[in-house]
Write a protein that holds these residues in place. Structure first.
Motif, short mmCIF file in Angstrom:
data_model
loop_
_atom_site.label_atom_id
_atom_site.label_comp_id
_atom_site.label_asym_id
_atom_site.label_seq_id
_atom_site.Cartn_x
_atom_site.Cartn_y
_atom_site.Cartn_z
N LEU A 201 20.47 55.37 29.39
CA LEU A 201 19.12 55.76 28.96
C LEU A 201 18.95 57.27 29.00
O LEU A 201 18.40 57.87 28.07
N ARG A 202 19.42 57.91 30.07
CA ARG A 202 19.31 59.38 30.13
C ARG A 202 20.11 60.03 29.01
O ARG A 202 19.69 61.06 28.46
N ILE A 203 21.24 59.43 28.63
CA ILE A 203 22.01 59.96 27.50
C ILE A 203 21.22 59.77 26.21
O ILE A 203 21.12 60.69 25.38
N LEU A 204 20.65 58.58 26.02
CA LEU A 204 19.85 58.31 24.82
C LEU A 204 18.70 59.31 24.70
O LEU A 204 18.42 59.83 23.60
N LEU A 205 18.03 59.59 25.82
CA LEU A 205 16.86 60.47 25.81
C LEU A 205 17.22 61.94 25.96
O LEU A 205 16.34 62.80 25.91
N ASN A 206 18.52 62.23 26.17
CA ASN A 206 18.99 63.61 26.30
C ASN A 206 18.31 64.33 27.46
O ASN A 206 17.84 65.46 27.33
N HIS A 207 18.27 63.67 28.63
CA HIS A 207 17.69 64.27 29.83
C HIS A 207 18.79 64.97 30.62
O HIS A 207 19.71 64.33 31.12
N ARG A 208 18.66 66.28 30.75
CA ARG A 208 19.68 67.06 31.45
C ARG A 208 19.47 67.02 32.97
O ARG A 208 18.35 66.83 33.45
N LYS A 209 20.54 67.25 33.70
CA LYS A 209 20.45 67.30 35.16
C LYS A 209 19.45 68.36 35.63
O LYS A 209 18.69 68.14 36.57
N ASP A 210 19.46 69.53 35.00
CA ASP A 210 18.58 70.60 35.46
C ASP A 210 17.10 70.27 35.24
O ASP A 210 16.24 70.76 35.95
N GLN A 211 16.80 69.39 34.26
CA GLN A 211 15.41 69.00 34.02
C GLN A 211 14.90 68.04 35.09
O GLN A 211 13.68 67.95 35.31
N LEU A 212 15.81 67.30 35.73
CA LEU A 212 15.43 66.29 36.73
C LEU A 212 16.03 66.61 38.09
O LEU A 212 16.29 65.71 38.88
N ALA A 213 16.22 67.87 38.37
CA ALA A 213 16.80 68.29 39.65
C ALA A 213 15.84 67.94 40.80
O ALA A 213 14.62 67.86 40.60
N GLN B 208 24.82 59.59 20.04
CA GLN B 208 24.91 60.56 21.14
C GLN B 208 26.30 60.56 21.75
O GLN B 208 26.87 61.61 22.06
N LEU B 209 26.87 59.37 21.92
CA LEU B 209 28.15 59.26 22.61
C LEU B 209 29.31 59.81 21.79
O LEU B 209 30.23 60.44 22.33
N VAL B 210 29.30 59.55 20.49
CA VAL B 210 30.46 59.96 19.68
C VAL B 210 30.37 61.41 19.22
O VAL B 210 31.37 61.96 18.75
N THR B 211 29.21 62.04 19.36
CA THR B 211 29.09 63.43 18.92
C THR B 211 29.11 64.42 20.07
O THR B 211 29.06 65.63 19.85
#
Length: 410
Positions: free
Chosen positions: A317-329, A256-259
């Motif tokens: 963890l949020r990066i690993l799970l691909n949780h966007r800010k708008d999903q957890l606003a 996730q981090l390198v791509t």
């Protein structure tokens, strides 16, 4: 049937949890217990040592009657939203009469008085809290200091202890929800939340037990856990489903981090204040000691006074799970969990579920089937990612949420 609610992680369930469970039923006069339990990923941004169905089985075999999942959207949050999501879950069952939580103080009157004073958080308080979090203070300490602007020093110091902070937020959530649930608290027994060593011959924190499991093996846990917990852990380890830790997910996290460019990372939950740039700048400087990058090495490269361990773990963890800010606003989280996911039950729990057909104010999900909900989709994806941490993940494990029935125990 008087019912007490418990908010738990059971990572893993140990003798201290048994003590809390027994005291909770005694203090509240409850005949039944409903546990709201975090799923595969936990409040401090860590994977659970074994999966949610295994830990639900531990809870049922201890004596809990119904185990509901706290959605991952809330389970990996600071105290405010963790508490709100869990209390809202209990409230929306319509069958829970009392909530019993552990605290360092064991003083419900003191916590209730604080909750009365802090329930209407002023703009000045939120500004003070945000400033302390920006300085790198852990949430409990930041909250305690911000509250301390209007509290006596002794109260602010007690409030900085993690279980006192959580307890306060449980009480605040009850007030925000206008709940009829009656609170009670049990003094945390012998082992501190972060203690890495056993407190005595039978009591050790979950932190200490996870360290012992990794360093000394399963047999070392025998004195500190119920036999049923030992059996469940044996079963999960034999199946290659544990012990799971952050190192199992480093390859997926690095992908996730390198791509992702910095702009994409910045769109993800918890990535704030330029942290995306610090992460990307740190990667080329890593010099793994054993030839492969370990999670602790990545944390060490990122950690500063401003970015604490827990903050970084939640962010990664949020990066690993691909949780966007708008999903957890904030407006979405303020709605509370939109479903009640059943992980397991006993015969008494089955009776509670029958009552919930009349009393629950949100859908009760025993088997997911075609149930569709944005927050539930995050849980499904979290299960799939967690299964990647198994020794030899089977494709069925990736989508277990769709076919796994609730655990039954009596």
């Amino acid at each position: 049937m008087r019912t007490v609610g418990l908010i738990v992680e059971y990572n893993p369930l140990h003798n201290g949890h048994v003590y809390h469970f027994e005291q909770a039923k005694r203090l509240t006069g409850a005949e039944a217990a409903v546990a709201v339990m975090s799923g595969h990923f936990l409040q401090r941004g860590e994977p659970a040592v074994v999966g949610k169905w295994a830990r639900a089985e531990m809870a049922l075999r201890m004596g809990a009657d119904l185990v509901l999942e706290l959605p991952v959207a809330y389970a990996c949050q600071p105290a405010e939203w963790f508490a709100y999501g869990a209390v809202a879950t209990l409230e929306r069952t319509g069958v829970v009469d009392a909530l019993c939580f552990g605290s360092e103080s064991g003083d419900l009157a003191w916590l209730s008085a604080l909750a009365d004073g802090l329930s209407a958080e002023s703009a000045a308080f939120r500004t003070a809290l945000a400033a302390r979090l920006k300085q790198g203070l852990p949430y409990p300490a930041a909250y305690g200091e911000a509250a301390g602007d209007t509290l006596p020093e002794a109260d602010a110091r007690r409030l900085a202890e993690p279980n006192n902070t959580l307890g306060l937020h449980y009480l605040l959530a009850l007030r925000r929800l206008g709940s009829r649930i009656e609170p009670a608290t049990v003094t945390r027994h012998k082992a501190g939340y972060h203690d890495r060593e056993a407190a005595d011959a039978r009591i050790a924190s979950a932190t200490a037990l996870r360290r012992m499991l990794g360093e000394d093996g399963l047999e070392a846990l025998r004195p500190y856990v119920p036999h049923s917990t030992y059996e469940v852990l044996t079963q999960e380890l034999a199946a290659g489903r544990g012990p799971v830790d952050w190192d199992r997910f480093v390859p997926a996290l690095l992908h996730q981090l390198v791509t992702r460019p910095a702009a994409e990372l910045e769109s993800l939950a918890e990535v704030r204040e330029g942290l995306e740039h610090r992460i990307l700048q740190a990667l080329p400087r890593l010099q793994p000691a054993a030839g492969t990058i370990r999670f602790e090495e990545l944390l060490a490269a990122l950690k500063t006074k401003r970015y604490t361990r827990t903050k970084l773990q939640r962010t990664l963890l949020r990066i690993l799970l691909n949780h966007r800010k708008d999903q957890l606003a904030r407006p979405i989280l303020a709605e509370g969990p939109s479903y009640l996911r059943v992980l397991g039950f006993t015969s008494r729990g089955q009776a509670l579920l029958k009552r919930m057909k009349r009393t629950a104010t949100r859908p009760v999900i025993a088997q997911a089937g075609r149930f569709a909900d944005p927050l539930f989709e995050l849980d499904v994806r979290a299960t799939a990612v967690y299964a990647l941490g198994y020794a030899n993940p089977h494709p069925d494990e990736l989508f277990r949420d769709y076919y796994q029935p609730p655990v039954r125990a009596d």
